[in-house]
Design an enzyme around this catalytic site. Sequence first.
Site, mmCIF file in Angstrom:
data_model
loop_
_atom_site.group_PDB
_atom_site.id
_atom_site.type_symbol
_atom_site.label_atom_id
_atom_site.label_comp_id
_atom_site.label_asym_id
_atom_site.label_seq_id
_atom_site.Cartn_x
_atom_site.Cartn_y
_atom_site.Cartn_z
ATOM 1 N N GLU A 141 -62.828 11.165 6.497
ATOM 2 C CA GLU A 141 -63.413 11.125 5.091
ATOM 3 C C GLU A 141 -62.234 11.582 4.035
ATOM 4 O O GLU A 141 -62.775 12.149 2.957
ATOM 5 C CB GLU A 141 -64.625 11.795 5.022
ATOM 6 C CG GLU A 141 -65.596 11.192 5.972
ATOM 7 C CD GLU A 141 -67.021 11.941 5.618
ATOM 8 O OE1 GLU A 141 -67.423 12.645 5.081
ATOM 9 O OE2 GLU A 141 -67.874 11.665 6.872
ATOM 10 N N GLU A 248 -70.189 6.193 14.293
ATOM 11 C CA GLU A 248 -71.549 6.865 13.788
ATOM 12 C C GLU A 248 -72.642 6.127 13.246
ATOM 13 O O GLU A 248 -73.430 6.278 12.437
ATOM 14 C CB GLU A 248 -71.027 7.912 12.581
ATOM 15 C CG GLU A 248 -70.017 9.032 12.704
ATOM 16 C CD GLU A 248 -69.767 9.731 11.707
ATOM 17 O OE1 GLU A 248 -70.541 10.093 10.682
ATOM 18 O OE2 GLU A 248 -68.616 10.470 11.472
#
Length: 314
Positions: A141, A248
Amino acid sequence: MFAATVAVTSTASAGTTLGTSAAEQGRYFGAAVAANKLSDATYVGILNREFNMVTPENEMKWDATEPSQGQFTYTNADRIVSHAQTNGMRVRGHALTWHSQQPGWAQNISGSALRQAMVNHITQVVTHYRGKIYAWDVVNEAFADGGSGGRRDSNLQRTGNDWIEVAFRTARAADPGARLCYNDYNTDGQNAKSNAVYAVVQDFKARGVPIDCVGFQSHFNTASPVPGDYQANLQRFANLGVDVQITELDIEGSGTTQADNYGRVVRACLAVSRCTGITVWGIRDTDSWRASGTPLLFDGSGNKKPRTPRSSTP
Ligand code: G3I
């Protein structure tokens, strides 16, 4: 003739779980696992039956593995790795560097001290698990949301724009056998953020910076649905010469809509030869970080959700 029949029959019967079905396609099907749930018999029963890859949900993050600078604690992560090895599952390591879930001491340092701490952290953790990890989320991220296409502001970013490259080079040196991934969310379709990640992967490949895979988190809900160009986006990254992985996955919802959306994601991965596997972010709905959205493949009782809901009419 007989042998062929047997082969077909055994292939057909093998694919009755997520893991065996994925393996038939040369892929894996994984789940995020929490160490404190490995004593829950229902949870472990589903995990061992259905999945052939695990990702520690929190146990390999910086705050978990190095709570005090230079003092490493691997107990919970080791439990998951050991469970995986005993049961023939591979492990995705998550995550070596991230702006979130950093230990307090790391949040309180900056500049070269933080950069040095990051390098030491990666070296120590990757060395501890050398030979046991299929793929590491080396950087998680690092790009900003929205249309800027820029880096996320963070203490790591402020150590210098080369921090991502340094993280990947450090991980490669510590375990040359692990695949090294960049992992992010809201990069599942083609947009400013995924374009920025694409440019970095392209640059790394051109300059020989080690990167082997890109993870697409794929947290979907009504506000953030499966993008129409999901497959095309996976494919354009694969075309750069990296594997792509769905890392995810969870999709809020229920019934046919949810089942159809899961189907779309699976078909997109299957259509991209370098999409090597799918990991769901938890096992039962009640295990999810977004439990109220019932986003997973097993309900709170551990029942597999139907591919399509049972019809109320005959
Ligand atoms: O372990 C403590 C427990 O001792 C304490 O009593 C409890 C009180 O709140 O907190 C527990 O820690 C929580 C931890 O999950 C374990 O359950 C943290 O508060 C909580 O913040 C943490 O949330 C995790 C979140 O990352 C943190 O950002 C989620 O479980 C985890 O699923 C989630 O995973 C991230 C991925 O790593 C990266 N991508 C996004 C994804 C969702 O945010």
